[in-house]
Design a protein around this motif. Structure first.
Motif, PDB file in Angstrom:
ATOM      1  N   THR A 119      -2.103  -6.034  -4.558  1.00 59.99           N
ATOM      2  CA  THR A 119      -2.517  -5.211  -3.421  1.00 59.99           C
ATOM      3  C   THR A 119      -1.485  -5.286  -2.296  1.00 59.99           C
ATOM      4  OG1 THR A 119      -4.858  -5.586  -3.973  1.00 59.99           O
ATOM      5  CG2 THR A 119      -4.361  -4.764  -1.761  1.00 59.99           C
ATOM      6  N   GLY A 163       0.824  -2.119  -1.267  1.00 61.26           N
ATOM      7  CA  GLY A 163       0.505  -1.679   0.083  1.00 61.26           C
ATOM      8  C   GLY A 163       1.632  -1.852   1.079  1.00 61.26           C
ATOM      9  N   SER A 164       2.540  -2.789   0.819  1.00 61.31           N
ATOM     10  CA  SER A 164       3.644  -3.036   1.760  1.00 61.31           C
ATOM     11  C   SER A 164       4.963  -2.461   1.260  1.00 61.31           C
ATOM     12  CB  SER A 164       3.798  -4.547   1.986  1.00 61.31           C
ATOM     13  OG  SER A 164       4.117  -5.211   0.774  1.00 61.31           O
ATOM     14  N   LYS A 192       2.696   1.278   8.655  1.00 65.96           N
ATOM     15  CA  LYS A 192       2.707   0.350   7.516  1.00 65.96           C
ATOM     16  C   LYS A 192       1.323  -0.235   7.264  1.00 65.96           C
ATOM     17  CE  LYS A 192       5.955  -1.341   5.646  1.00 65.96           C
ATOM     18  NZ  LYS A 192       6.573  -1.104   4.335  1.00 65.96           N
ATOM     19  N   PHE A 233      -0.837   2.366   5.436  1.00 67.95           N
ATOM     20  CA  PHE A 233      -0.601   2.431   3.990  1.00 67.95           C
ATOM     21  C   PHE A 233      -1.219   1.229   3.275  1.00 67.95           C
ATOM     22  CE2 PHE A 233       3.022   5.347   5.087  1.00 67.95           C
ATOM     23  CZ  PHE A 233       2.516   6.444   4.412  1.00 67.95           C
ATOM     24  N   MET A 234      -1.214   0.070   3.918  1.00 66.52           N
ATOM     25  CA  MET A 234      -1.871  -1.095   3.327  1.00 66.52           C
ATOM     26  C   MET A 234      -3.369  -0.849   3.198  1.00 66.52           C
ATOM     27  SD  MET A 234      -1.649  -4.132   2.051  1.00 66.52           S
ATOM     28  CE  MET A 234      -0.025  -4.754   2.544  1.00 66.52           C
ATOM     29  N   ASP A 244      -4.159   1.518   0.322  1.00 65.12           N
ATOM     30  CA  ASP A 244      -4.064   0.928  -1.008  1.00 65.12           C
ATOM     31  C   ASP A 244      -5.159  -0.102  -1.269  1.00 65.12           C
ATOM     32  OD1 ASP A 244      -1.865   2.058  -2.650  1.00 65.12           O
ATOM     33  OD2 ASP A 244      -0.743   1.683  -0.826  1.00 65.12           O
ATOM     34  N   ILE A 245      -5.691  -0.706  -0.227  1.00 67.72           N
ATOM     35  CA  ILE A 245      -6.886  -1.538  -0.397  1.00 67.72           C
ATOM     36  C   ILE A 245      -8.054  -0.660  -0.855  1.00 67.72           C
ATOM     37  CG2 ILE A 245      -8.634  -2.894   0.846  1.00 67.72           C
ATOM     38  CD1 ILE A 245      -6.331  -3.998   2.566  1.00 67.72           C
ATOM     39  N   TYR A 263      -7.798   1.992  -2.456  1.00 64.51           N
ATOM     40  CA  TYR A 263      -7.451   2.479  -3.796  1.00 64.51           C
ATOM     41  C   TYR A 263      -7.729   1.437  -4.876  1.00 64.51           C
ATOM     42  CZ  TYR A 263      -4.365   4.382  -7.494  1.00 64.51           C
ATOM     43  OH  TYR A 263      -3.844   4.868  -8.667  1.00 64.51           O
ATOM     44  N   GLY A 300      -0.974   5.538  -6.464  1.00 60.08           N
ATOM     45  CA  GLY A 300      -1.090   4.580  -5.375  1.00 60.08           C
ATOM     46  C   GLY A 300       0.091   4.633  -4.435  1.00 60.08           C
ATOM     47  N   THR A 301       1.170   5.303  -4.868  1.00 59.41           N
ATOM     48  CA  THR A 301       2.389   5.354  -4.055  1.00 59.41           C
ATOM     49  C   THR A 301       2.783   6.768  -3.652  1.00 59.41           C
ATOM     50  OG1 THR A 301       3.759   5.414  -6.067  1.00 59.41           O
ATOM     51  CG2 THR A 301       3.315   3.254  -5.094  1.00 59.41           C
ATOM     52  N   ILE A 340      -1.551   9.755  -2.893  1.00 62.80           N
ATOM     53  CA  ILE A 340      -2.504   8.745  -2.426  1.00 62.80           C
ATOM     54  C   ILE A 340      -3.855   9.332  -2.038  1.00 62.80           C
ATOM     55  CG2 ILE A 340      -0.711   7.130  -1.741  1.00 62.80           C
ATOM     56  CD1 ILE A 340      -1.079   7.961   1.131  1.00 62.80           C
TER      57      ILE A 340
END
Length: 365
Positions: free
Chosen positions: A55, A59-60, A109, A112-113, A116-117, A119, A152-153, A156
């Protein structure tokens, strides 16, 4: 956080790391039984470490228009919102209003984290609910699925929308919660209306043979009809608004955007159909949830088969592909099917991920 990894190698690290974990699962399967406590405890610990690291890793990731094209587009819109620009929001309200709210309180940033959490965690919750102590194997199949990394990238909004659909299925016996989450999923990306429509169709008509025949019939119909089906769905039945951007040739996940009848994608899609056929018709599994899941997958994937020649049709395909991992794994950890079940599952899991890995090697990114 992972700035020491070169940008051009960022995706490769994910694919190669997943390959190492796959090998680890195979080796354990050759030594231990599926009920072995030592093996289960090992993968429970490894699984939670992997969940956190994966994750954080996805995410980063660096903001890059060269390697994560859509990410740069979202970052530009986010920066405009941070500076008070009033952008018009007329679709995908959950995603866009979330982005607008986040722009007031966190840097891009961190946004985006958070995305993705949203996700990844639904896949973890689904795995824990339906697979209990075997959750890591299902979770590995989720994150090792073809296009999971890409959505995921890059795609999204689509990725989070399908993950909320997965979360909805965790409340299969609590209908009001499930349908509320379905609505949120559609508000994240309106294309999720396709698996939702498939869910409703499978709810209304509970005959797995019909699902199978519909999918098989879609292949010759697509070959014969070609653009007729695209014209019907996108120009006459209103799907163009629900899937805006898919038909215009916008960037998806780069190298997987070729047009034409994609026999390789059809082969991949058939994994879910073959699994459903085998478990339902050969092994006589009558699990209500599983049959419904098979119906959703078969109907949604049949829709994609009909428009398979469309630009970036892999984005349509993902509206069913995101369900393939649980469709294959669910019966193997709910029912006793084979004598050496752990070993058989390890082989199936390996074949499943190897397709993803080979496609990565083939496309070079």
């Amino acid at each position: 956080m992972f700035d020491f990894i070169p940008l051009e190698s960022y995706s490769a690290v994910y694919y190669h790391s997943m390959m190492l974990i796959m090998i680890m699962i195979i080796l354990h399967a050759m030594v231990y039984d599926v009920y072995n406590t030592k093996s289960l405890n090992f993968f429970n610990i490894i699984g939670h470490v992997f969940l956190i690291v994966f994750t954080l890793y996805i995410g980063s990731r660096p903001i890059s228009g060269a390697y994560f094209a859509d990410m740069a587009t979202y970052a530009r819109a986010y920066n405009l919102m941070e500076h008070g620009t009033n952008l018009t929001i007329d679709k995908d309200y959950a995603f866009n209003y979330l982005m607008k709210a986040c722009a007031y309180i966190m840097p891009v940033k961190a946004f985006f984290m958070l995305i993705d959490i949203l996700y990844i965690i639904p896949c973890y919750i689904f795995s824990k609910k339906y697979f209990t102590k075997y959750w890591f194997y299902a979770f590995f199949m989720f994150v090792g699925s073809f296009s999971f990394w890409a959505f995921g990238t890059n795609g999204i909004r689509n990725g989070v929308g399908t993950s909320f659909f997965i979360l909805s299925l965790c409340f299969y016996d609590r209908k009001w919660v499930m349908y509320s989450l379905f609505i949120i999923a559609i508000l994240f990306h309106s294309s999720v209306i396709i698996p939702f429509a498939a869910f409703m169709a499978a709810e209304f008509y509970k005959n797995p043979k019909v699902y199978l025949y519909a999918w098989l019939a879609a292949i010759p119909l697509s070959l014969a009809g070609g653009s007729i089906w695209q014209d019907l769905f996108f120009n006459h039945l209103g799907f163009a608004e629900r899937t805006s951007g898919y038909m215009e040739g916008e960037s998806a996940e780069g190298s997987f955007s070729a047009t034409g009848f994609r026999w390789d994608f059809l082969l991949y899609s058939s994994f879910g159909i073959i699994a459903g056929y085998y478990f339902i018709f050969e092994k006589k599994i009558t699990d209500k949830f599983y049959i419904h899941l098979f119906g959703v997958y078969a109907i949604a994937n049949a829709f994609w088969v009909l428009v398979i020649t469309a630009n970036y049709s892999n984005r349509f395909a993902y509206l069913s592909w995101f369900l393939m991992a649980p469709l294959i794994a669910y019966p193997m950890f709910k029912y006793r099917i084979w004598k050496d079940q752990y070993k058989v599952f390890a082989v199936i899991l390996s074949i499943y991920y190897l397709f993803t890995y080979i496609m990565f090697l083939k496309n070079g990114k």
